[in-house]
Structures are given as structure tokens and as C-alpha cells.
Scaffold this motif. Structure first.
Motif, PDB file in Angstrom:
ATOM      1  N   ALA A 205      -5.412  -4.188   3.084  1.00  0.00           N
ATOM      2  CA  ALA A 205      -6.650  -3.567   2.718  1.00  0.00           C
ATOM      3  C   ALA A 205      -7.825  -4.219   3.676  1.00  0.00           C
ATOM      4  O   ALA A 205      -8.443  -2.730   4.369  1.00  0.00           O
ATOM      5  CB  ALA A 205      -7.634  -3.333   1.406  1.00  0.00           C
ATOM      6  N   PHE A 206      -7.576  -4.858   4.316  1.00  0.00           N
ATOM      7  CA  PHE A 206      -8.865  -5.886   5.629  1.00  0.00           C
ATOM      8  C   PHE A 206      -7.953  -5.323   6.511  1.00  0.00           C
ATOM      9  O   PHE A 206      -6.848  -4.736   6.433  1.00  0.00           O
ATOM     10  CB  PHE A 206      -8.410  -7.516   4.767  1.00  0.00           C
ATOM     11  CG  PHE A 206     -10.287  -7.677   4.201  1.00  0.00           C
ATOM     12  CD1 PHE A 206     -11.507  -7.182   4.630  1.00  0.00           C
ATOM     13  CD2 PHE A 206      -9.668  -8.485   3.029  1.00  0.00           C
ATOM     14  CE1 PHE A 206     -12.318  -7.412   3.772  1.00  0.00           C
ATOM     15  CE2 PHE A 206     -10.950  -9.080   2.461  1.00  0.00           C
ATOM     16  CZ  PHE A 206     -12.729  -8.667   2.695  1.00  0.00           C
ATOM     17  N   ASN A 244      -5.401  -2.378   7.110  1.00  0.00           N
ATOM     18  CA  ASN A 244      -6.387  -1.059   6.874  1.00  0.00           C
ATOM     19  C   ASN A 244      -5.734   0.093   5.982  1.00  0.00           C
ATOM     20  O   ASN A 244      -6.288   1.239   6.384  1.00  0.00           O
ATOM     21  CB  ASN A 244      -7.049  -0.464   8.095  1.00  0.00           C
ATOM     22  CG  ASN A 244      -8.136  -1.553   9.101  1.00  0.00           C
ATOM     23  OD1 ASN A 244      -9.060  -2.333   8.531  1.00  0.00           O
ATOM     24  ND2 ASN A 244      -7.505  -1.590  10.157  1.00  0.00           N
ATOM     25  N   PHE A 245      -5.068  -0.362   4.694  1.00  0.00           N
ATOM     26  CA  PHE A 245      -4.243   0.430   3.910  1.00  0.00           C
ATOM     27  C   PHE A 245      -4.676   0.158   2.275  1.00  0.00           C
ATOM     28  O   PHE A 245      -3.913  -1.277   2.693  1.00  0.00           O
ATOM     29  CB  PHE A 245      -3.449   0.379   4.435  1.00  0.00           C
ATOM     30  CG  PHE A 245      -2.749   1.936   4.329  1.00  0.00           C
ATOM     31  CD1 PHE A 245      -1.923   2.673   4.788  1.00  0.00           C
ATOM     32  CD2 PHE A 245      -1.573   1.910   2.937  1.00  0.00           C
ATOM     33  CE1 PHE A 245      -1.595   3.795   5.351  1.00  0.00           C
ATOM     34  CE2 PHE A 245      -1.087   3.542   2.961  1.00  0.00           C
ATOM     35  CZ  PHE A 245      -1.105   3.838   3.773  1.00  0.00           C
ATOM     36  N   VAL A 246      -5.028   0.492   1.483  1.00  0.00           N
ATOM     37  CA  VAL A 246      -5.357   0.264   0.378  1.00  0.00           C
ATOM     38  C   VAL A 246      -5.105   0.992  -0.859  1.00  0.00           C
ATOM     39  O   VAL A 246      -5.483   1.798  -0.943  1.00  0.00           O
ATOM     40  CB  VAL A 246      -7.203  -0.133  -0.104  1.00  0.00           C
ATOM     41  CG1 VAL A 246      -7.725   1.434   0.507  1.00  0.00           C
ATOM     42  CG2 VAL A 246      -7.533  -0.682  -1.193  1.00  0.00           C
ATOM     43  N   ARG A 249      -6.434   4.146  -3.188  1.00  0.00           N
ATOM     44  CA  ARG A 249      -6.937   4.979  -2.370  1.00  0.00           C
ATOM     45  C   ARG A 249      -6.495   5.307  -1.374  1.00  0.00           C
ATOM     46  O   ARG A 249      -6.544   6.555  -1.143  1.00  0.00           O
ATOM     47  CB  ARG A 249      -8.551   4.051  -2.365  1.00  0.00           C
ATOM     48  CG  ARG A 249      -9.245   3.438  -3.329  1.00  0.00           C
ATOM     49  CD  ARG A 249      -9.606   4.507  -3.412  1.00  0.00           C
ATOM     50  NE  ARG A 249     -11.201   4.455  -4.202  1.00  0.00           N
ATOM     51  CZ  ARG A 249     -11.160   4.508  -5.812  1.00  0.00           C
ATOM     52  NH1 ARG A 249     -10.526   5.865  -6.078  1.00  0.00           N
ATOM     53  NH2 ARG A 249     -11.610   4.683  -7.307  1.00  0.00           N
ATOM     54  N   THR A 250      -6.074   4.529   0.059  1.00  0.00           N
ATOM     55  CA  THR A 250      -5.581   4.694   1.342  1.00  0.00           C
ATOM     56  C   THR A 250      -4.302   6.264   0.624  1.00  0.00           C
ATOM     57  O   THR A 250      -4.140   7.523   1.226  1.00  0.00           O
ATOM     58  CB  THR A 250      -5.401   4.298   2.533  1.00  0.00           C
ATOM     59  OG1 THR A 250      -6.198   3.424   1.646  1.00  0.00           O
ATOM     60  CG2 THR A 250      -4.375   4.461   3.355  1.00  0.00           C
ATOM     61  N   ARG A 251      -3.203   5.830  -0.650  1.00  0.00           N
ATOM     62  CA  ARG A 251      -1.630   6.345  -0.746  1.00  0.00           C
ATOM     63  C   ARG A 251      -1.914   5.523  -2.490  1.00  0.00           C
ATOM     64  O   ARG A 251      -2.343   4.271  -2.519  1.00  0.00           O
ATOM     65  CB  ARG A 251      -1.127   6.129   0.199  1.00  0.00           C
ATOM     66  CG  ARG A 251      -0.205   6.930   0.096  1.00  0.00           C
ATOM     67  CD  ARG A 251       0.311   8.188   0.695  1.00  0.00           C
ATOM     68  NE  ARG A 251       0.990   8.830   0.895  1.00  0.00           N
ATOM     69  CZ  ARG A 251       2.001   9.547   0.406  1.00  0.00           C
ATOM     70  NH1 ARG A 251       0.642  10.270  -0.162  1.00  0.00           N
ATOM     71  NH2 ARG A 251       2.822  10.659  -0.174  1.00  0.00           N
ATOM     72  N   LYS A 252      -1.804   6.059  -3.054  1.00  0.00           N
ATOM     73  CA  LYS A 252      -1.124   6.044  -4.397  1.00  0.00           C
ATOM     74  C   LYS A 252       0.213   5.375  -4.836  1.00  0.00           C
ATOM     75  O   LYS A 252       0.905   5.726  -3.737  1.00  0.00           O
ATOM     76  CB  LYS A 252      -1.378   7.096  -5.512  1.00  0.00           C
ATOM     77  CG  LYS A 252      -2.408   8.071  -5.558  1.00  0.00           C
ATOM     78  CD  LYS A 252      -3.778   7.473  -7.073  1.00  0.00           C
ATOM     79  CE  LYS A 252      -4.698   8.144  -6.758  1.00  0.00           C
ATOM     80  NZ  LYS A 252      -5.884   8.998  -5.234  1.00  0.00           N
ATOM     81  N   GLY A 272      -8.921 -10.261  -7.093  1.00  0.00           N
ATOM     82  CA  GLY A 272     -10.460 -10.016  -6.671  1.00  0.00           C
ATOM     83  C   GLY A 272     -11.288  -9.676  -7.181  1.00  0.00           C
ATOM     84  O   GLY A 272     -11.647  -8.645  -6.388  1.00  0.00           O
ATOM     85  N   ASN A 432      -8.554  -7.811 -10.316  1.00  0.00           N
ATOM     86  CA  ASN A 432      -8.693  -6.166  -9.329  1.00  0.00           C
ATOM     87  C   ASN A 432      -8.277  -5.561  -9.964  1.00  0.00           C
ATOM     88  O   ASN A 432      -7.320  -4.726 -10.218  1.00  0.00           O
ATOM     89  CB  ASN A 432      -8.518  -6.362  -8.306  1.00  0.00           C
ATOM     90  CG  ASN A 432      -9.856  -5.375  -6.864  1.00  0.00           C
ATOM     91  OD1 ASN A 432      -9.389  -4.223  -7.651  1.00  0.00           O
ATOM     92  ND2 ASN A 432     -10.472  -5.798  -6.340  1.00  0.00           N
ATOM     93  N   LEU A 434      -8.256  -2.227  -8.468  1.00  0.00           N
ATOM     94  CA  LEU A 434      -8.054  -1.561  -8.472  1.00  0.00           C
ATOM     95  C   LEU A 434      -6.798  -0.437  -8.477  1.00  0.00           C
ATOM     96  O   LEU A 434      -6.532   0.730  -9.070  1.00  0.00           O
ATOM     97  CB  LEU A 434      -8.352  -1.392  -6.819  1.00  0.00           C
ATOM     98  CG  LEU A 434      -8.968  -0.479  -6.118  1.00  0.00           C
ATOM     99  CD1 LEU A 434      -9.692  -0.628  -4.786  1.00  0.00           C
ATOM    100  CD2 LEU A 434      -8.447   1.502  -6.000  1.00  0.00           C
ATOM    101  N   ARG A 437      -6.344   1.074 -11.946  1.00  0.00           N
ATOM    102  CA  ARG A 437      -7.399   2.184 -11.866  1.00  0.00           C
ATOM    103  C   ARG A 437      -6.499   3.465 -11.978  1.00  0.00           C
ATOM    104  O   ARG A 437      -6.989   4.943 -12.401  1.00  0.00           O
ATOM    105  CB  ARG A 437      -8.434   1.659 -11.893  1.00  0.00           C
ATOM    106  CG  ARG A 437      -9.649   1.483 -12.454  1.00  0.00           C
ATOM    107  CD  ARG A 437     -11.134   1.460 -11.939  1.00  0.00           C
ATOM    108  NE  ARG A 437     -11.669   0.487 -12.615  1.00  0.00           N
ATOM    109  CZ  ARG A 437     -13.192   0.897 -12.451  1.00  0.00           C
ATOM    110  NH1 ARG A 437     -13.531   1.116 -11.427  1.00  0.00           N
ATOM    111  NH2 ARG A 437     -13.955  -0.203 -12.854  1.00  0.00           N
TER     112      ARG A 437
END
Lengths: 496, 286
Positions: A205-206, A244-246, A249-252, A272, A432, A434, A437
Motif C-alpha cells: 500500500a505504501f 501504491n496498491f492496496v 481497495r485498488t483490487r479486491k 496495522g 487492520n 481492510l 471487510r
């Protein structure tokens, strides 16, 4: 502990080793035990308080050899039982004692993928070194063979020599595995799965890979170049890295399996989600999670006031709530950012502190003030909502609780006020939410940790997990062990 | 790396950019945002709402005001240049369904995040009353786009240079007084505007969604810098929001938290203006 300059430690080791080399008879166990513990050479505390360079310089070759000579080569190797990934500790120490450092490193790498990292951040005193016979004989875990320091030395030597052997990669299988997160669990999975010839793509993600190793653990304890070297190695092996790929969110996660052609997925997203104390005033300006404070200082380089765009909150008096490694990291970061007073506030005593002994000692050397059997009760701000002081409460130790540690009990009426400008909450992380969920059918515990079976497999087919997202906040080496297990299962699955 | 496909200046210091971001364009929904970083070594990470997306072109649209160092540097970039990092789409999407009549209030740059929500609400079959406000005429953005979606459109400016000379709360109150009252209000703009919109709708019991733009670093729940008090509970704007029930948000705390780094930022802002001046002088001299 008083500070001994690195040069003095190096010289003493040369002399000591010289005497041993001139002997014609092998060392007896008694003689091995009487070799002095090789202290870690470090930067002078007065100097390092003002820089972010690594505190520990690492052993000299003589120190590494001497320290390894202290090992009694116990047949039952109690140290190995204490190691979460069962490194052949007597084996590598024997090689190192003979000055065969490359061999020593190879032995470690059979079980551990990240010796340079683990040598630095493992809590050895409650793992391998806790069980060391030498420490037991000398009645102090501090006097056990410094296994971690030797591990670090041989790993650093290999990396710096540039002789790191690229791992053998089996022929391409055409199978593809997604690894979510780039912390220690994920690094392990990526390497182990790639070695079998499967394609591996990592998702971070970072903007930089490394997870907690780069955003959490400070440069002065684990230099970023060491983590970067691990990623350089992965890249050379052909592992692909998406920053930069979470996922979620960016992809399930399910799209990776159903649409993007991945045969299996590993979730190593870590713990996290910072815990707060649920006390009055926690949203005041000047109150931070340790995650935020450390991420600003480390990953975002806020310590570089001239060049970094990310600001960091700086006040004269800083208090850190907690007694783990993260609390020590935050406190020592605050020292380096120029705070006049940095306080650690912990509601038990030093014995119960989960931080590594070395980090506690380093923090003290750097002037961090410890307040034990004390906790924050309420945070107080001014008319602009900025923190100005905290109400604290004193504690005493009562009966042991479920964790076996004596439960801290508050002393009624012991409240007092302490003036403070910054409070950093370092009491741990929840998992976390994310991915759980956004991934239907992925089962978690009531605390949000992903549930896995003995093979590291989740409730979903072809989906595995490991590290802090499964364990709750734990250690680098445990995360690595989890990664190993999940990677083995994934490799098994893909063999079919 | 994300290439800038289109750059437009919408007003004095407000810019629109279309960025190549195929993954984000495919997944994003109204109400979501990205975190953008210009320099992976020393740059800061800033949240920006996704104003629009084109999954076919693989692009997202951002609209931003050049107010800090990063947004100024972004504004200096040209079509064809790239942005080093764009992460998203982040946050919970807006809850969109057929509510009935929805009053949408956008203040200043807040019209940008409001636009995709309005589009979604329209598509869901809602009747839309749109109120757009700004300090003065030149700061009104996306007027045509919003007008096209509105069943009723109200513009107001603080200085009266365009539309009604009023704060957005004035027409909002009138709308709330109608019978039947609106079924939902959505207000996006500066915190102080959202606070007073929420205060305006509260006596009428009109549920009011607000979208909070807080300080954040990772945008995935890890840092907790974006925490806000909602109904007395701690929420993270990045993973629980950015939209919350405006009647429950502690706006005073939110506004105080937004000022946490004001001193440092003022210094950086000052420095970056100075540098810009120096650059201009150098250009003149060369």
C-alpha cells in the motif's frame, strides 16, 4: 551499563583471541564460559542522541569469533528449542568460532531468510538466549552467548562482501501467487514460493516496500538499506513488486483469484490499526499513535527538517505510553528530534516490559526517563485543543494475570498532574480490517485476526495468511516462521 | 508513476487534472479519495477526493487548490508530466439510493468531491436541490456540470459578486423549511461550513452527511492521524469515513486537529513562495 568505546572493545577482543589462538589444547567448557561476554560496540550515547545513524556498529571479526567460542555446543541444544524457526544455532556458532563466517551464514539461511534483520530486532533474551546453558551457568540471561549479535555479524559480512549467493530457482511452472503486504511474513513467502519456480507478485500500500521494517522500526535500529537489500535480492529472483496498491481497495482479493489469474494468495498485511486508551483528551492536538509518529519520522523522513515535506510535532516534553519495543523506538525518536525531556510511562515494572533489554538500556543511556507503575488517566488541553498536561495515576503490582505477569492495580487517590506537550500512545495494534471487510467469507476472530489452520490456510480456498494479521502484534521472527509455513502449503498446493 | 493526461485551471488557484490510474479508475465509487505523493523520498502524502473517473480511458480526475507546498508543486506540473505515487481508491463509498429529495451543498473546492456524489444520487432517481457557494464569483467551480444535474440550482457568494449574496446556510434553511422537507442533506466544503450546515439542518431533523478531509499519512487505518470524534466515539476518517453524520461530528476538535502543523506549514509555505519569487527573478534575468 557504562559506555565503552568501540575501539576499546575491538582491541580487547584482539588480545583475548590472540591468547586463545596460541594455545595448543582445546578450550575446556569452563574456559569457554570464562571468556568475557563481547559487548556490542555502539555509537557514544551523547553523539547518537543527535543523529539517526545506527546505534550499534556490530561486532568485529575477533569479537564474533570470541563470542562464538563461548558456546558449549550442548548436545540437546536448548537454544534451538527457543528459536521460532529452529535455526541450527550450535552449528553456525561452531563455524563462526572457527572463523568460517560464510559457512555460518549459510547454516542460518537454511532456516531463516532475514538474518541481518532478525539479528537486530529479535528479542533473543526471551527466545534462543533465554535457554542458553552458558547464561544459566552464569545465572544471568545477559551473560548467555550473544547469538543474535553473531547472527547479525555473519549476515552483514555476507551482504557487505557482495558475495550473497543468489538462490537456485526451479524452472518456471507457469503458476502465479499474489503476496499482500511486504513485511517479514510476506518477504519469506515471496522468496520460498519463487524458489519453486512460481511467479510471485507482491502488493504494497505504501510507496516503499518493507512494511513495519521501514515505517515502524527506526533507521537507528534497523537501517533501511538492509531492508532494501532484501528487496533487491527478491527482485533479482524475479519477484514483481507493486507499490501504491492496496488490496481490498485498488483490487479486491477475490478478483486476484477469479480474474487476474493468480493461483494462490498470501495475506501478510500486519497488525496495522493502532490501539488508543479510550481516555479523555486523546483527540487533542499533540497526541499521536506510535504508528503515526514513527511513520512520519521513518518512512516520511520528517527528521530531515530541511528536505522532508512531512512535518512532525515537536515539543519540549514528550511522554510515551507503553513498555514495548515500539514505545522505546518512539521515545528514542523523540530524543533525536530534539525533545528536552522524554518520558516512558508504564504501568508495570521494568521486569514486565516487553521491550528487548538492549533497547531499554539504550533508551536509558540516551536520557529517556522511565516512570514505572504509573499510567495516564486523562489528557488536558488548552483553549486551542492543544495538549498541555496529563493526569497520571500510580499503580502497584497485584496477583498474576492470565499472561502470568503480575497485574497492575491502581492506587486510589494517587492522581497527579504532569506538564507535557506531546503524548505518544504505544500500547499495541489491532488487526487492520481492510481485507476482512472487503473479502466476503474470510473468517476472523472477534479481534479481527484472520483464522488459519495448521497449514496457514484461511477459510477461503487458495487463500493463506500469516504474520501479525494472524498472530496479533508479535515479532519479526514469528512472522517469518508463519510465512515459511504458509509458503510450504502454497508450494504443496501448486505441486498438484 | 501516474501520467498527467489533462491539466486545466478552473479558477485563480484551483486546478483540474486527469491522471492515468487504470486500477483506481476501475474500482472507484463516489465519495472515495486518493493519496498522492510527488516525491517518494521527501514528499508528503496528501489526500485528494476523486472528482470523476473514466474506466475506459483508465483515468481519474482530481481537483485541488494550490494551498500548500505539495499542491503548489502539483500545480506547477504540466500535461505529460508524472506524479510518483497515487494510492486508492480509499475510504467508504457514499451510500447512494433513492432517498427522494436530496439537498446538496458545496462550498468552494468542496464542489469537487460533491460532484460524483451528485451524479450518483441523480442516477439513483433522486430529486436534487443543489446549493453552491464560494467567497466570490471567480472561486465557483464546476457550475455548468452541477447545474446540468440539478432540479433546482442555487448559487451564492459571500461578496455578492454572483448569485445571491449569502452564506450557503441561508438557502439551506429555506429548503429545510419547505413541506415536505428534504429527505437527506449532503454538505461538503470547509469544516466551518459543514459545521454550520449541520447546525442548520439539525432542528429540522434532516439527516446530513458531511465528508471530512483530515490529516492522514497512509490512508489505510494504520496511523490514526485522521481520527475524529463522531457521536463521542473515535473514528478513522480513512477507513470508517470520509463521510459521517454531520450532526454527530465534533467539528471544533476536527478544526483544531487540522491546525496541528500550522506553524511548520506556514514556514514551508513562506519558504516555497520565496523560492517561487526567486525562480521568477532568475527567469527574468536569464
Amino acid at each position: 551499563m557504562s559506555y565503552i568505546p568501540s575501539e576499546a572493545l575491538a582491541e580487547a577482543a584482539i588480545k583475548e583471541l590472540d591468547v586463545i589462538r596460541k594455545r595448543s589444547t582445546p578450550l575446556t567448557p569452563r574456559e569457554r564460559i570464562s571468556i568475557p561476554v563481547q559487548e556490542m560496540p555502539t555509537q557514544d550515547p551523547a553523539v547518537r542522541r543527535r543523529n539517526v545513524q545506527e546505534v550499534a556498529h556490530g561486532y568485529t571479526p575477533e569479537q564474533a569469533q570470541l563470542e562464538s567460542l563461548r558456546c558449549l555446543q550442548c548436545k540437546n541444544a536448548p537454544c534451538v528449542q527457543g528459536c521460532p524457526v529452529r535455526i541450527d544455532i550450535p552449528g553456525f556458532l561452531k563455524a563462526a568460532a572457527n572463523g568460517e563466517f560464510e559457512t555460518a551464514c549459510d547454516i542460518i539461511k537454511q532456516s531463516s531468510l532475514l538474518p541481518a534483520v532478525c539479528g537486530r530486532v529479535c528479542p533473543q533474551e526471551v527466545q534462543c538466549q533465554e535457554h542458553c546453558t552458558v547464561g544459566k551457568a552464569l545465572k544471568s540471561v545477559d551473560k548467555a552467548v550473544s547469538i543474535g549479535r553473531v547472527e547479525r555479524f555473519v549476515a552483514d559480512l555476507e551482504r557487505e562482501s557482495g558475495r550473497t549467493k543468489p538462490p537456485v530457482i526451479k524452472p518456471e511452472t507457469g503458476r502465479k501467487v499474489a503476496v499482500i503486504g511486504t513485511g517479514p511474513a510476506s518477504i519469506t513467502v515471496a522468496a520460498d514460493v519463487r524458489r519453486e519456480g512460481h511467479k510471485v507478485e507482491m502488493f504494497e500500500a505504501f510507496h516503499k516496500p518493507g512494511g513495519v521494517l521501514v515505517y515502524g522500526i527506526p533507521e537507528f535500529r534497523l537501517p533501511k538499506r538492509i531492508v532494501q537489500a532484501e528487496f533487491d535480492a527478491l527482485t533479482r529472483m524475479g519477484v514483481e513488486l507493486n507499490t501504491n496498491f492496496v488490496i481490498g481497495r485498488t483490487r479486491k482479493l477475490k478478483a486476484l483469484l477469479d480474474e487476474d489469474g493468480f493461483d494462490a494468495v498470501f495475506i501478510g498485511t500486519g497488525a496495522g490499526l493502532p490501539k488508543f486508551m479510550n481516555m479523555e483528551g486523546e483527540n487533542l492536538v499533540g497526541v499521536f499513535s506510535a504508528n503515526e509518529y514513527l511513520t512520519r519520522a521513518n518512512l516520511m523522513k520528517a527528521y530531515d527538517f530541511e528536505r522532508a515535506d512531512t512535518p512532525i510535532y515537536r515539543t519540549g516534553k514528550v511522554a510515551v505510553l507503553g513498555g514495548g519495543n515500539v514505545a522505546m523506538d518512539a521515545a528514542r525518536t523523540a530524543v533525536r528530534l530534539g525533545a528536552e525531556e522524554v518520558h516512558i510511562i508504564y504501568r508495570r515494572t521494568e521486569v514486565e516490559m516487553p521491550a528487548r533489554i538492549e533497547e531499554i538500556a539504550h533508551a536509558k543511556e540516551e536520557g529517556v526517563i522511565f516512570h514505572l507503575l504509573e499510567n495516564a488517566k486523562r489528557l488536558i488541553g488548552d483553549e486551542n485543543g492543544c495538549l498541555t498536561s496529563m493526569e497520571c495515576l500510580r499503580y502497584e503490582l497485584g496477583e498474576p494475570d492470565a499472561s502470568g505477569r503480575r497485574r497492575p492495580v491502581e492506587i486510589k487517590g494517587s492522581e497527579f498532574i504532569r506538564a507535557i506537550g506531546t503524548v505518544i500512545v504505544a500500547i499495541g495494534n489491532d488487526s487492520n480490517p481492510l481485507i476482512p471487510r472487503t473479502t466476503e467469507g474470510l473468517q476472523t476472530t472477534k479481534w479481527g485476526n484472520i483464522i488459519v489452520d495448521d497449514n496457514g490456510k484461511t477459510s477461503l480456498d487458495r487463500v493463506y495468511a500469516g504474520g501479525d494479521i494472524v498472530l496479533g502484534a508479535a515479532t519479526v521472527i514469528l512472522a517469518m516462521g508463519e510465512g515459511r509455513r504458509a509458503a510450504a502449503s502454497i508450494n504443496n498446493l501448486l505441486r498438484k | 508513476m501516474n501520467r498527467i493526461l489533462v491539466k486545466k485551471q478552473l479558477s485563480d488557484d484551483v486546478y483540474l487534472m486527469r491522471l492515468a490510474a487504470p486500477h483506481i479508475a476501475r474500482e472507484r465509487q463516489p465519495g472515495q479519495f486518493v493519496i498522492l505523493q510527488l516525491d517518494n523520498e521527501f514528499g508528503e502524502r496528501i489526500p485528494l477526493t476523486i472528482a470523476d473517473a473514466d474506466p475506459v480511458e483508465g483515468s481519474i480526475t482530481i481537483i485541488f487548490q494550490a494551498v500548500g507546498k505539495t499542491t503548489h508543486n502539483l500545480a506547477d506540473k504540466q500535461q505529460g508530466d508524472s506524479v510518483q505515487s497515487v494510492l486508492g481508491p480509499l475510504g467508504q463509498p457514499t451510500h447512494i439510493e433513492k432517498f427522494g429529495t436530496v439537498v446538496c451543498v458545496g462550498g468552494g473546492i468542496g464542489v469537487a468531491p460533491l460532484h460524483p456524489i451528485v451524479k450518483g444520487m441523480k442516477a439513483a432517481g433522486n430529486k436534487l436541490i443543489i446549493i453552491v457557494g464560494a467567497r466570490s464569483r471567480n472561486l465557483i467551480i464546476l457550475e455548468d456540470e452541477m447545474r446540468a444535474l440539478a432540479d433546482e440550482f442555487i448559487v451564492c457568494t459571500d461578496d455578492g459578486s454572483y448569485g445571491r449574496k449569502a452564506l450557503v446556510t441561508e438557502p439551506l434553511k429555506e429548503v429545510c423549511e419547505r413541506v415536505p422537507k428534504p429527505d437527506l442533506a449532503v454538505a461538503i466544503g470547509p469544516p466551518i461550513m459543514m459545521k454550520f450546515c449541520a447546525e442548520t439542518t439539525r432542528p429540522y431533523g434532516v439527516h446530513t452527511e458531511v465528508s471530512l478531509n483530515t490529516i492522514m499519512i497512509d490512508g489505510t487505518g494504520m496511523c490514526g492521524g485522521c481520527r475524529v470524534s463522531v457521536g463521542g466515539q473515535m473514528k478513522f476518517a480513512c477507513v470508517d469515513g470520509p463521510e459521517f453524520d454531520g450532526h454527530k461530528v465534533d467539528f471544533n476538535n476536527l478544526m483544531q486537529r487540522l491546525k496541528a502543523y500550522r506553524k511548520v506549514e506556514d514556514h514551508a509555505h513562506h519558504k516555497c513562495h520565496l523560492e517561487a519569487e526567486v525562480r521568477k527573478k532568475e527567469q527574468i534575468l536569464s
